[in-house]
Design an enzyme around this catalytic site. Structure first.
Site, PDB file in Angstrom:
ATOM      1  N   ARG A  52       0.827  -1.207   0.000  1.00 14.25           N
ATOM      2  CA  ARG A  52       0.000   0.000   0.000  1.00 14.25           C
ATOM      3  C   ARG A  52       0.860   1.255   0.000  1.00 14.25           C
ATOM      4  O   ARG A  52       0.536   2.251  -0.656  1.00 14.25           O
ATOM      5  CB  ARG A  52      -0.958   0.006   1.190  1.00 14.25           C
ATOM      6  CG  ARG A  52      -1.967   1.161   1.142  1.00 14.25           C
ATOM      7  CD  ARG A  52      -3.021   1.063   2.222  1.00 14.25           C
ATOM      8  NE  ARG A  52      -2.467   1.222   3.563  1.00 14.25           N
ATOM      9  CZ  ARG A  52      -3.190   1.214   4.674  1.00 14.25           C
ATOM     10  NH1 ARG A  52      -4.503   1.040   4.609  1.00 14.25           N
ATOM     11  NH2 ARG A  52      -2.621   1.367   5.854  1.00 14.25           N
ATOM     12  N   LYS A 151      -2.528   7.187   1.220  1.00 12.79           N
ATOM     13  CA  LYS A 151      -2.287   7.476   2.640  1.00 12.79           C
ATOM     14  C   LYS A 151      -1.190   8.542   2.703  1.00 12.79           C
ATOM     15  O   LYS A 151      -0.003   8.233   2.899  1.00 12.79           O
ATOM     16  CB  LYS A 151      -1.902   6.202   3.399  1.00 12.79           C
ATOM     17  CG  LYS A 151      -2.030   6.310   4.917  1.00 12.79           C
ATOM     18  CD  LYS A 151      -1.880   4.946   5.560  1.00 12.79           C
ATOM     19  CE  LYS A 151      -1.914   5.018   7.074  1.00 12.79           C
ATOM     20  NZ  LYS A 151      -3.222   5.411   7.603  1.00 12.79           N
ATOM     21  N   GLU A 184     -15.936   6.869   6.789  1.00 11.35           N
ATOM     22  CA  GLU A 184     -15.083   6.250   7.798  1.00 11.35           C
ATOM     23  C   GLU A 184     -14.959   7.203   8.968  1.00 11.35           C
ATOM     24  O   GLU A 184     -15.465   8.324   8.919  1.00 11.35           O
ATOM     25  CB  GLU A 184     -13.709   5.927   7.207  1.00 11.35           C
ATOM     26  CG  GLU A 184     -12.982   7.153   6.673  1.00 11.35           C
ATOM     27  CD  GLU A 184     -11.702   6.823   5.937  1.00 11.35           C
ATOM     28  OE1 GLU A 184     -11.296   5.655   5.927  1.00 11.35           O
ATOM     29  OE2 GLU A 184     -11.095   7.745   5.369  1.00 11.35           O
TER      30      GLU A 184
END
Length: 285
Positions: A52, A151, A184
């Site tokens: 990721r 991210k 989220e």
């Protein structure tokens, strides 16, 4: 002994671990990161986190100066150097030092920073009693602006929602997307359970595709539980039987109240407890 920080290929005492004030990671939040747990001296789901990290870097055209194999080796060395038994790794890649402008062509020497330390995000009693959360007025960033699957070091969107939560006396806050759907929480993915079915927003709802989220989905499916990745709203949380959050730092933690309204009977539910136990076992395999 001082905490040892991996920086630019070396392990340094934290007092000596420094980067340039011209680094674009500092100036613009221009970089990517991962938060990874360590259990019994073993880095948990390392490959998934590294994959990721490199995908996030690729998405923002940031070239990481180490191969994946070299990065894994560096993480393991940093964990060992700090004698971490059960802890947390923060892996940060910055764009590197540049000018005061935005042009990435004027940056150089991306920085690889690895911090291995201990962590305790929530009081252990909250895993027994459950969290109370509120809905933040700050919505999740529009996915057409910057993909939530990156991210990045720029977490201001999440921080503003977190401030709303802490101002309301809550440790977490729910974030909706631009459609008004549940996305989220500020640092965790969210799940609800209704009539034995586990539901969680899909990645196109504007969420980070959490590593712990994916692990819990797999655990549920292996247990014969139906998991649906679908859009839902606050209404669905209000009428849910159970609710819980997942994240590398948070692990699996129940939620018992949203916006002053009890979820289910106001206590952590049986499926949440079961998945929490299964997750704990997974971390020790």
């Amino acid at each position: 002994m001082s905490l040892q920080i991996y920086l630019d290929g070396k392990l340094l005492p934290k007092e000596e671990a420094k980067i340039s004030v011209f680094d674009h990671g500092l100036l613009y939040g221009d970089g990517v990161f991962e938060g990874i747990r360590v259990y019994s001296k073993k880095v948990f789901l390392m490959q998934e986190h590294i994959d990721r990290l490199y995908e996030s870097a690729l998405a923002i055209r940031l070239e990481i100066p180490l191969s994946k194999a070299e990065m894994i080796k560096a993480v393991n060395e940093t964990v060992a150097a700090n004698n971490i038994e059960d802890g947390y790794v923060r892996l940060v890649i910055t764009r590197g030092a540049g000018s005061l402008g935005l042009d990435i062509r004027r940056t150089s020497n991306p920085q690889v920073i690895i911090i291995a330390d201990n962590i305790s995000l929530y009081d252990p009693q909250l895993y027994v009693d459950g969290l109370k959360i509120i809905t933040a007025a700050t919505i999740r960033n529009h996915p057409a602006a910057l993909s939530s699957r990156v991210k990045s070091l720029n977490y201001l969107n999440n921080i503003m929602a977190k401030i709303e939560g802490t101002d309301a006396g809550c440790l977490e806050a729910l974030m909706l997307n631009h459609k008004g759907e549940v996305a989220e929480c500020t640092g965790d993915n969210i799940f609800i359970i209704k009539d034995g079915v586990v539901k969680t927003p899909s990645i196109d709802a504007g969420i980070l595709e959490g590593i712990t989220r994916n692990a819990v989905i797999k655990l549920a499916e292996q247990s014969g539980i139906t998991v649906e990745q679908i859009p839902f709203t606050r209404h669905d949380i209000f009428i849910a039987d159970e609710c819980f959050l997942t994240g590398s730092a948070a692990e699996v933690i129940p939620v018992v109240e949203l916006d002053g309204r009890k979820i289910g009977d106001g206590n952590p539910g049986p499926i949440t407890k079961d998945l929490n136990e299964k997750f704990k076992k997974l971390t020790r395999e």
